[in-house]
Design an enzyme around this catalytic site. Structure first.
Site, PDB file in Angstrom:
ATOM      1  N   GLY A  81       0.816  -1.218   0.000  1.00 31.33           N
ATOM      2  CA  GLY A  81       0.000   0.000   0.000  1.00 31.33           C
ATOM      3  C   GLY A  81       0.841   1.256   0.000  1.00 31.33           C
ATOM      4  N   CYS A  82       1.906   1.243   0.761  1.00 34.03           N
ATOM      5  CA  CYS A  82       2.764   2.424   0.849  1.00 34.03           C
ATOM      6  C   CYS A  82       3.523   2.666  -0.447  1.00 34.03           C
ATOM      7  CB  CYS A  82       3.721   2.287   2.026  1.00 34.03           C
ATOM      8  SG  CYS A  82       2.845   2.232   3.606  1.00 34.03           S
ATOM      9  N   THR A  83       3.937   1.602  -1.081  1.00 32.45           N
ATOM     10  CA  THR A  83       4.611   1.737  -2.373  1.00 32.45           C
ATOM     11  C   THR A  83       3.635   2.285  -3.408  1.00 32.45           C
ATOM     12  OG1 THR A  83       6.138  -0.051  -1.840  1.00 32.45           O
ATOM     13  CG2 THR A  83       5.866   0.487  -4.182  1.00 32.45           C
TER      14      THR A  83
END
Length: 154
Positions: free
Chosen positions: A49-51
Site C-alpha cells: 500500500g505504501c509503495t
C-alpha cells in the site's frame, strides 16, 4: 519540536518541526512556508500500500508542481531506508524520518487494527502554514492524490 496535543485539526497552523530527510539532513517544515505543502504520513517503506501511495504521488508530481505545491512523505523508517526506497521507485520528493513515530502521534494520525498498524493520513497546508485538509484513507492509498489535488485546484 513543539507540537500541540492531542491532535491537529483543519484550521490549525502547522507546528514548527524538524525531521531528518533521506540524506540525514535536518529539514524544518517551515522552509516550505509560502507555498502549499502536501504532508503525507504512511506506515512503512516497501509495503504494497505504501509503495502504491508513494508511486501515486510520484506519478502526479508534475500536477503538484504546476500548482506550486511541495510533496513530503513521512514514516517511521530510518533515513537510510528512505534513501533506498526513494531511489528504487524514483521518487522526486523528500521523505522524512519520524523514528519512534513521535510526530505521527502528536499530529493525531490514527492507527488501525487496534494500534497494530501505523495510520495513513495526508495534510494539505496552505501558503500561510494553515492546515486546510486532513484526509485519512488507510486502505485506498492511491485516493490521497485526487483528494489533495481537488483542494489545491479549488
Amino acid at each position: 519540536m513543539s507540537i500541540p496535543s492531542p491532535e491537529l485539526a483543519v484550521g490549525d497552523p502547522l507546528p514548527p518541526l524538524s525531521l531528518k530527510d533521506q540524506d540525514g539532513r535536518e529539514i524544518k517544515l517551515s522552509k516550505f512556508r509560502g507555498r502549499p505543502l502536501i504532508l503525507y504520513f504512511y506506515p512503512a517503506n516497501e509495503t504494497p500500500g505504501c509503495t502504491k501511495q508513494a508511486c501515486s504521488f510520484r506519478d502526479s508530481y508534475e500536477d503538484y508542481r504546476k500548482l506550486g505545491a511541495t510533496v513530503v512523505g513521512v514514516s517511521g523508517d530510518s533515513p537510510e531506508s528512505h534513501k533506498a526506497f526513494k531511489a528504487k521507485y524514483n521518487l522526486p520528493y523528500t521523505l522524512l524520518s519520524d523514528e519512534g513515530n513521535k510526530v505521527r502521534k502528536a499530529f493525531g494520525v490514527p492507527a488501525d487494527f487496534f494500534g497494530a498498524l501505523a495510520g495513513r493520513q495526508t495534510y494539505v497546508v496552505n501558503r500561510q502554514g494553515i492546515i486546510t485538509l486532513i484526509y485519512n484513507n488507510q486502505f485506498q492509498p492511491e485516493k490521497h492524490v485526487p483528494e489533495t489535488l481537488k483542494v489545491l485546484q479549488a
